[in-house]
Design an enzyme around this catalytic site. Structure first.
Site, PDB file in Angstrom:
ATOM      1  N   CYS A 163       0.750  -1.044  -0.050  1.00 29.21           N
ATOM      2  CA  CYS A 163      -0.124  -0.003  -0.111  1.00 29.21           C
ATOM      3  C   CYS A 163       1.011   1.244   0.071  1.00 29.21           C
ATOM      4  CB  CYS A 163      -0.979   0.135   1.396  1.00 29.21           C
ATOM      5  SG  CYS A 163      -1.842   1.439   1.138  1.00 29.21           S
ATOM      6  N   CYS A 180      -1.513   1.761  -3.097  1.00 29.90           N
ATOM      7  CA  CYS A 180      -2.486   2.700  -2.795  1.00 29.90           C
ATOM      8  C   CYS A 180      -2.118   4.305  -2.668  1.00 29.90           C
ATOM      9  CB  CYS A 180      -3.282   2.562  -1.546  1.00 29.90           C
ATOM     10  SG  CYS A 180      -3.386   0.776  -1.012  1.00 29.90           S
ATOM     11  N   LYS A 203      -0.014   5.636  -5.854  1.00 24.83           N
ATOM     12  CA  LYS A 203      -0.878   5.427  -7.037  1.00 24.83           C
ATOM     13  C   LYS A 203      -1.948   6.597  -6.948  1.00 24.83           C
ATOM     14  CE  LYS A 203      -4.720   4.206  -6.302  1.00 24.83           C
ATOM     15  NZ  LYS A 203      -5.154   2.907  -5.929  1.00 24.83           N
ATOM     16  N   TYR A 213      -9.431  -3.150 -10.909  1.00 24.55           N
ATOM     17  CA  TYR A 213      -8.787  -2.022 -10.098  1.00 24.55           C
ATOM     18  C   TYR A 213      -7.540  -1.385 -10.672  1.00 24.55           C
ATOM     19  CZ  TYR A 213     -11.409  -3.061  -5.758  1.00 24.55           C
ATOM     20  OH  TYR A 213     -12.424  -3.354  -4.836  1.00 24.55           O
ATOM     21  N   GLU A 246      -7.316   2.155 -12.940  1.00 19.05           N
ATOM     22  CA  GLU A 246      -6.649   3.386 -12.187  1.00 19.05           C
ATOM     23  C   GLU A 246      -5.571   3.783 -13.207  1.00 19.05           C
ATOM     24  OE1 GLU A 246      -7.996   2.383  -7.609  1.00 19.05           O
ATOM     25  OE2 GLU A 246      -6.125   1.833  -8.468  1.00 19.05           O
ATOM     26  N   HIS A 272     -26.835  22.159   0.387  1.00 16.48           N
ATOM     27  CA  HIS A 272     -26.825  22.824  -1.337  1.00 16.48           C
ATOM     28  C   HIS A 272     -25.936  24.008  -1.255  1.00 16.48           C
ATOM     29  CE1 HIS A 272     -28.845  23.489  -4.979  1.00 16.48           C
ATOM     30  NE2 HIS A 272     -28.852  24.794  -4.638  1.00 16.48           N
ATOM     31  N   GLU A 297     -25.348  16.232  -2.026  1.00 14.80           N
ATOM     32  CA  GLU A 297     -26.989  16.403  -1.769  1.00 14.80           C
ATOM     33  C   GLU A 297     -27.945  15.278  -2.348  1.00 14.80           C
ATOM     34  OE1 GLU A 297     -29.071  19.794  -2.766  1.00 14.80           O
ATOM     35  OE2 GLU A 297     -27.431  20.474  -4.129  1.00 14.80           O
TER      36      GLU A 297
HETATM   37  P1  NDP Z   1      -8.620  -7.629 -10.043  1.00 11.51           P
HETATM   38  O1  NDP Z   1      -8.969  -8.567  -9.503  1.00 11.51           O
HETATM   39  O2  NDP Z   1      -9.250  -6.147  -9.646  1.00 11.51           O
HETATM   40  O3  NDP Z   1      -8.937  -7.542 -11.721  1.00 11.51           O
HETATM   41  C1  NDP Z   1      -8.152  -8.647 -12.423  1.00 11.51           C
HETATM   42  C2  NDP Z   1      -8.376  -8.358 -14.031  1.00 11.51           C
HETATM   43  O4  NDP Z   1      -7.535  -9.117 -14.560  1.00 11.51           O
HETATM   44  C3  NDP Z   1      -9.882  -9.005 -14.133  1.00 11.51           C
HETATM   45  O5  NDP Z   1     -10.421  -8.075 -15.172  1.00 11.51           O
HETATM   46  C4  NDP Z   1      -9.809 -10.247 -14.771  1.00 11.51           C
HETATM   47  O6  NDP Z   1     -10.524 -10.354 -15.663  1.00 11.51           O
HETATM   48  C5  NDP Z   1      -8.227 -10.210 -15.383  1.00 11.51           C
HETATM   49  N1  NDP Z   1      -7.653 -11.423 -15.204  1.00 11.51           N
HETATM   50  C6  NDP Z   1      -7.395 -12.142 -14.347  1.00 11.51           C
HETATM   51  N2  NDP Z   1      -6.787 -13.602 -14.590  1.00 11.51           N
HETATM   52  C7  NDP Z   1      -6.429 -13.237 -15.793  1.00 11.51           C
HETATM   53  C8  NDP Z   1      -5.848 -14.157 -16.675  1.00 11.51           C
HETATM   54  N3  NDP Z   1      -5.038 -15.196 -16.185  1.00 11.51           N
HETATM   55  N4  NDP Z   1      -5.617 -13.847 -17.937  1.00 11.51           N
HETATM   56  C9  NDP Z   1      -5.983 -12.451 -18.378  1.00 11.51           C
HETATM   57  N5  NDP Z   1      -6.797 -11.538 -17.666  1.00 11.51           N
HETATM   58  C10 NDP Z   1      -6.636 -12.108 -16.151  1.00 11.51           C
HETATM   59  O7  NDP Z   1      -7.051  -7.322  -9.943  1.00 11.51           O
HETATM   60  P2  NDP Z   1      -6.171  -5.889 -10.034  1.00 11.51           P
HETATM   61  O8  NDP Z   1      -4.816  -6.670 -10.555  1.00 11.51           O
HETATM   62  O9  NDP Z   1      -6.742  -4.859 -10.649  1.00 11.51           O
HETATM   63  O10 NDP Z   1      -5.877  -5.590  -8.486  1.00 11.51           O
HETATM   64  C11 NDP Z   1      -5.526  -6.749  -7.524  1.00 11.51           C
HETATM   65  C12 NDP Z   1      -6.426  -6.597  -6.157  1.00 11.51           C
HETATM   66  O11 NDP Z   1      -5.559  -5.334  -5.531  1.00 11.51           O
HETATM   67  C13 NDP Z   1      -7.681  -6.106  -6.541  1.00 11.51           C
HETATM   68  O12 NDP Z   1      -8.671  -7.416  -6.559  1.00 11.51           O
HETATM   69  C14 NDP Z   1      -7.802  -5.124  -5.377  1.00 11.51           C
HETATM   70  O13 NDP Z   1      -8.534  -6.090  -4.039  1.00 11.51           O
HETATM   71  C15 NDP Z   1      -6.615  -4.484  -4.677  1.00 11.51           C
HETATM   72  N6  NDP Z   1      -6.557  -3.233  -5.257  1.00 11.51           N
HETATM   73  C16 NDP Z   1      -7.722  -2.212  -4.594  1.00 11.51           C
HETATM   74  C17 NDP Z   1      -7.388  -1.041  -4.939  1.00 11.51           C
HETATM   75  C18 NDP Z   1      -8.397  -0.032  -4.543  1.00 11.51           C
HETATM   76  O14 NDP Z   1      -8.927  -0.207  -3.201  1.00 11.51           O
HETATM   77  N7  NDP Z   1      -8.583   1.148  -5.011  1.00 11.51           N
HETATM   78  C19 NDP Z   1      -6.519  -0.558  -6.100  1.00 11.51           C
HETATM   79  C20 NDP Z   1      -5.531  -1.360  -6.509  1.00 11.51           C
HETATM   80  C21 NDP Z   1      -5.799  -2.907  -6.215  1.00 11.51           C
HETATM   81  P3  NDP Z   1     -12.256 -11.167 -14.970  1.00 11.51           P
HETATM   82  O15 NDP Z   1     -12.970 -10.005 -14.858  1.00 11.51           O
HETATM   83  O16 NDP Z   1     -12.505 -11.967 -16.289  1.00 11.51           O
HETATM   84  O17 NDP Z   1     -12.000 -12.118 -14.128  1.00 11.51           O
END
Ligand code: NDP
Length: 448
Positions: free
Chosen positions: A43, A48, A51, A178, A182, A437, A442
């Site tokens: 983080c 976080c 970022k 995510y 982002e 307001h 709101e």
């Molecule tokens: P996410 O789980 O959010 O998204 C992963 C993405 O990658 C999905 O679109 C998924 O597709 C795709 N994917 C997964 N496996 C494969 C694969 N083998 N080949 C191709 N595509 C794939 O993960 P992130 O990496 O974005 O973030 C990791 C974690 O970190 C998040 O789950 C979150 O918990 C945390 N995080 C939180 C943030 C916040 O609170 N603002 C910011 C950044 C990270 P599909 O939808 O089809 O599964």
């Protein structure tokens, strides 16, 4: 006198490990924490915090554009990636030092080495030294997952994005979650041509559909390109250093960088779990009970390595609950219900509770309220971007099951509203509250 060198040995000084260490120490435990890289964890060091600073930096592009409509004449604006990057990394250094002094002030011994578990009460450091502890806490987090395909070694992950030498002219981002959304917003704002490529047919699976649609539409209007159902076949590097990305059923894309944002996997390799009878689950995570205890009675685990909910504030709560339970004499568990989350896309999304689809499946009789509006600031700046707030209630009680928002500052607004949702309030309680307001917030008490 204790039979052990320490009462608690924590492996990993990230959000969960640091909280557990200092709380355990405040209860009188003798605590050491091993960290092989920098104190603060994902983080603070490569997640976080840096970022969010990049999001702020990127958003100035739009703010400067809008400023003209507010009477500001701004000439000769110029952006330097190196200045932003170095200032962000400087802030990471500051936080790393602040976390270290917090641990020092709480009498926690920091051991800047990798530790491996060799027995239920014993760890071995990279230097060869062995240390015994009554309890061991695993808080080693997770790391980006990079799918394997020909040329995948050319891909970057979010880890490297904070250190880029140059801002890329073009970027392909894999994933639709995510991190993908982002970084798509950050790079697009800074002037990079961004293509987001996902294996599925949607972004942000798990978020409310109306918000996902809205973000997709706004992102496309801002110039981000999306390719769905487009698995990677291979990546080839040209002599000039650029990359040719080959996707199934699509024309190849020539780009400067490819960033993988395809989820994160628990960091269990080399931990020595096999020495203490802990086996990982099918996601590679360490299974734990509600008190974060593993299959080995003296070993606990918190945070992303347990793959419960991969969020910093959750890891912190798990670390706190562990310390209260084991060292504070007050057994505590974490309540995973109604955890507010945000995606710091541009505009950001914020959400708590059930999506419309989940609520319909679970409760059947629900009602959906919404406010689809153009923020005053955008109207004045001739910006078409609209916000969308959505509330889902259980009927006939009117109890709020979910609240979902996309629009400027929505995470700031949702944090307060999430208290009402967590407390089980009804739509009527929102209706009874007089609007503040003029504000975007709101809209929360004016939803129809
Ligand atoms: P996410 O789980 O959010 O998204 C992963 C993405 O990658 C999905 O679109 C998924 O597709 C795709 N994917 C997964 N496996 C494969 C694969 N083998 N080949 C191709 N595509 C794939 O993960 P992130 O990496 O974005 O973030 C990791 C974690 O970190 C998040 O789950 C979150 O918990 C945390 N995080 C939180 C943030 C916040 O609170 N603002 C910011 C950044 C990270 P599909 O939808 O089809 O599964």
């Amino acid at each position: 006198m204790s039979d052990y060198d320490y009462d608690l040995f924590v492996i990993g000084a990230g959000s969960g490990g640091v909280r557990a260490s200092r709380i355990a120490s405040s209860y009188g435990a003798k605590v050491a924490v091993a960290e092989e890289y920098r104190v603060g964890g994902t983080c603070v060091i490569r997640g976080c915090v840096p970022k969010k600073l990049l999001v702020f930096g990127s958003h100035f592009a739009e703010d400067l554009e809008d400023a003209q409509n507010y009477g500001w004449e701004i000439e000769g604006t110029k952006f330097s990636w190196q200045v932003l990057r170095d200032r962000v990394l400087g802030d990471v250094d500051r936080l790393n030092a602040a976390y270290k002094s917090t641990l020092n002030n709480h009498n926690v011994t920091i051991i800047e080495e990798r530790a491996t578990i060799i027995a239920p009460h014993r760890v071995k450091l990279a230097s060869g030294q062995e240390i015994s502890a009554k309890y061991i806490l695993i808080a080693v987090g997770a790391r980006p997952y990079v799918p394997e395909f020909p040329g995948s070694e050319h891909c970057l992950t979010s880890n490297e994005m904070f250190h880029l030498e140059e801002l890329p002219r073009r970027a392909v981002i894999a994933g639709g979650g995510y991190i993908a959304n982002e970084f798509a917003g950050i790079l697009n704002g800074l002037g990079t041509r961004v293509t987001v490529v996902n294996r599925g047919d949607t972004i942000l699976r798990g978020y409310d559909e109306s918000l996902r649609d809205r973000l997709l539409q706004i992102s496309m209007t801002k110039g981000i390109e999306f390719k769905f159902k487009a698995p990677f076949e291979k990546i080839e590097k040209r002599e000039d250093g650029t990359l040719d990305v080959f996707l199934k059923g699509q024309d190849p894309i020539n780009t400067d960088i490819v960033m993988m944002a395809t989820g994160r996997v628990p960091n269990v390799e080399g931990l020595g779990l096999e020495h203490v009878g802990i086996t990982t689950d099918d996601q590679g995570a360490i299974p734990v009970d509600e008190y974060s205890k593993t299959a080995c009675d003296s070993i606990y685990a918190v945070g992303d390595v347990t793959n419960r909910v991969q969020l910093t504030p959750v890891a912190i709560r798990e670390g706190q609950a562990f310390a209260d339970t084991v060292f504070g004499g007050t057994p505590k568990t974490v309540d995973y219900n109604c955890i507010p989350t945000a995606v710091f896309s541009q505009p950001p999304i914020a959400s708590v509770g059930l999506t419309e689809g989940e609520a319909r499946n679970r409760y059947g009789n629900i009602r959906v309220y919404s406010a689809d509006f153009r923020p005053m600031r955008n109207v004045f700046a001739h910006r078409a971007e609209r916000g969308l707030y959505k509330m889902i209630t259980e009927e006939p009680s009117g109890k709020i099951l979910g609240l979902h928002m996309i629009g400027p500052d929505s995470p700031e607004i949702l944090q307060a509203a999430a208290i009402a949702v967590k407390a089980g309030l009804t739509k009527q309680a929102f209706d009874d509250t007089v609007a503040l307001h003029p504000s975007m917030a709101e809209e929360l008490v004016l939803m129809k």
